[in-house]
Design a protein around this motif. Sequence first.
Motif, short mmCIF file in Angstrom:
data_model
loop_
_atom_site.label_atom_id
_atom_site.label_comp_id
_atom_site.label_asym_id
_atom_site.label_seq_id
_atom_site.Cartn_x
_atom_site.Cartn_y
_atom_site.Cartn_z
N LEU A 184 0.85 -1.18 0.00
CA LEU A 184 0.00 0.00 0.00
C LEU A 184 0.88 1.23 0.00
O LEU A 184 2.07 1.16 0.37
CB LEU A 184 -0.93 0.01 1.22
N ASN A 185 0.33 2.37 -0.41
CA ASN A 185 1.12 3.59 -0.40
C ASN A 185 0.85 4.40 0.87
O ASN A 185 0.01 4.04 1.70
CB ASN A 185 0.84 4.43 -1.66
N LEU A 192 -6.05 4.64 6.66
CA LEU A 192 -6.32 3.51 7.56
C LEU A 192 -5.81 3.76 8.97
O LEU A 192 -6.11 2.97 9.88
CB LEU A 192 -5.71 2.23 6.99
N GLY A 193 -5.00 4.77 9.18
CA GLY A 193 -4.59 5.16 10.53
C GLY A 193 -3.41 4.39 11.10
O GLY A 193 -3.33 4.22 12.31
N ALA A 194 -2.49 3.94 10.25
CA ALA A 194 -1.28 3.24 10.72
C ALA A 194 -0.19 3.45 9.70
O ALA A 194 -0.41 4.01 8.62
CB ALA A 194 -1.55 1.75 10.95
N ASN A 195 1.03 3.00 10.05
CA ASN A 195 2.12 3.13 9.08
C ASN A 195 2.15 1.94 8.14
O ASN A 195 1.54 0.90 8.40
CB ASN A 195 3.47 3.29 9.79
N THR A 196 2.88 2.09 7.04
CA THR A 196 2.89 1.07 6.00
C THR A 196 3.49 -0.25 6.49
O THR A 196 3.02 -1.33 6.11
CB THR A 196 3.68 1.57 4.78
N ASP A 197 4.51 -0.17 7.34
CA ASP A 197 5.14 -1.41 7.83
C ASP A 197 4.17 -2.23 8.67
O ASP A 197 4.14 -3.47 8.58
CB ASP A 197 6.38 -1.07 8.65
N THR A 200 1.38 -3.76 6.18
CA THR A 200 1.80 -4.76 5.19
C THR A 200 1.77 -6.15 5.81
O THR A 200 2.39 -6.41 6.84
CB THR A 200 3.22 -4.45 4.69
N GLY A 201 1.03 -7.04 5.20
CA GLY A 201 0.87 -8.41 5.70
C GLY A 201 -0.30 -8.58 6.64
O GLY A 201 -0.63 -9.72 7.00
N ALA A 202 -0.94 -7.48 7.03
CA ALA A 202 -2.10 -7.58 7.93
C ALA A 202 -3.35 -7.97 7.13
O ALA A 202 -3.43 -7.79 5.92
CB ALA A 202 -2.32 -6.26 8.66
N ARG A 237 -11.59 0.99 11.00
CA ARG A 237 -11.61 0.65 12.41
C ARG A 237 -10.76 1.61 13.25
O ARG A 237 -11.13 1.94 14.38
CB ARG A 237 -11.09 -0.78 12.59
N ARG A 238 -9.63 2.05 12.72
CA ARG A 238 -8.72 2.89 13.52
C ARG A 238 -9.15 4.35 13.55
O ARG A 238 -8.97 5.03 14.57
CB ARG A 238 -7.30 2.78 12.97
N THR A 239 -9.66 4.88 12.44
CA THR A 239 -9.98 6.31 12.37
C THR A 239 -11.47 6.61 12.33
O THR A 239 -11.85 7.79 12.36
CB THR A 239 -9.33 6.91 11.10
N ASP A 240 -12.32 5.56 12.26
CA ASP A 240 -13.78 5.74 12.22
C ASP A 240 -14.22 6.63 11.07
O ASP A 240 -15.19 7.40 11.18
CB ASP A 240 -14.30 6.32 13.54
#
Length: 483
Positions: A184-185, A192-197, A200-202, A237-240
């Motif tokens: 993802l970029n 989505l409210g998180a970092n790319t690392d 990735t894989g989630a 889910r993270r940022t509603d």
Amino acid sequence: MNTRGSDFWDQPSSPPIGPEQFSDIVTTAADLAIVLDTEGKVHSVITNPLNPTLGRLDHWKDRDIREFMAEDSLSKLEAQLAAYRDGVSAKVDAIEVNHFDNANWEFPIRYTLHRTGREDIILMLGRDLRPIAELQHRLVKAQLALEKDYETHRDYETRYRVIMEAARDALVLVDVGTGRIIDLNSAAAHVLGANTDALTGAAFTQEFEGRRRGEFIEGLVLAAGDEASRAVQVQTRRTDAEVMLHPMVFRAAGDKTLLCRIEGTDKADSMAADLSLMMTSLYRDGADAIVFTDMHGQIRSANDAFLSLCDAGQLSDVKGKSLGDFLSRGSVDLKVLIDNAARNRKMKLYSTRLEGAFGSQLSVEMSTTHMPGPGNPGFAFVMRDTTRMEVVREPASTATAGPMPMSDDAMRNVMELVGSASLKDIVSATTDVVEKMCIETAVELTDNNRVAAAEMLGLSRQSLYVKLRKYGLINRSDSNGSA
């Protein structure tokens, strides 16, 4: 004859092998067998019938072997022949040489040299190295092909990364089989409210409220194939945040992959987009000149209005130059503007003159705003041509030949002096008040830089010191530090 018994090899004399059998053994044990003397003359040549690629070499007989050997191989042969001529107890050494015949056909051979019953006769048993050379050649070609493919892969990987990060849309790649995020970029990670690392894989389904993995991924695949409704509305889910997913399915290496473009549905996003468009239009088509610089005043971008003011043909003529190059007092004006904007975040009004590319000058009023962004901090300058306003004010100024207009309160204070002091004293006191105010303003604008303040006021540095002492400003400026 039992060759497995010790009697065959342990006899004091040579094993009982007949001449005919010995010739056959030598012929089949080596690809090429040569009998030659220590001077290099070939007495006999035998090729292995199991290796017909060597052809017939009968024409080598009774000729010097050097005639059929490459130049870079002669030194190896000469060293071995010299050792045998000198009677040195030679060990079985292997030498690798390149042969060529009359047709300039080259082939590599590895020889082992052996003594015979005669001191001047040597037996050379050779192994054809062409299969090994061909294998090495193929290996090198395969290695070069792999490196080329690797470079091509790196090239495509770099292009892919640049496109992903440069895209304004939030993009996510999802494996249909596992339902996990492949890539993802940064824009998608922000939504989505998180970092790319971390993402990735989630599991892609877990990033949204009230969704089951199987149903959710299957629904996205179905939506991708439905031209009528290709968007799926979900809540992160993270940022509603309410977002729309626009899926597209493709195959990569036989596996199905989902490319999901995430689009926000908030009004704030729409308003921000509209505001961005309006600001872009204002910058491009506005009447006031707008210039963006870095923290040192070097021009990054400027609109057409600024190019028109400074008589520049195109943006490349001014980009990278210092804004001070276009101001009448140069670095003094630029330092005043930058220092005050950096200290107070903005400077509302500053009057100076703008110099064009061909020496023309215009009176301008400037305002400056400090933009301490996380990426590329800098300053924004807005300029307005005030030449026409000066022309309108000039007749009145010329007719009166007096100082700048005074406020009503100041005018009443002066009028109260009439009768208590002479006209000469009243004018002198009024001039001193105005002069003191101008000096205080210049010192404040330049942050107590007396060289810059003197240049701004059109005074020499010595004259400024005299006036500072005259109005009791020297102690105040010294307490703040002097230039």
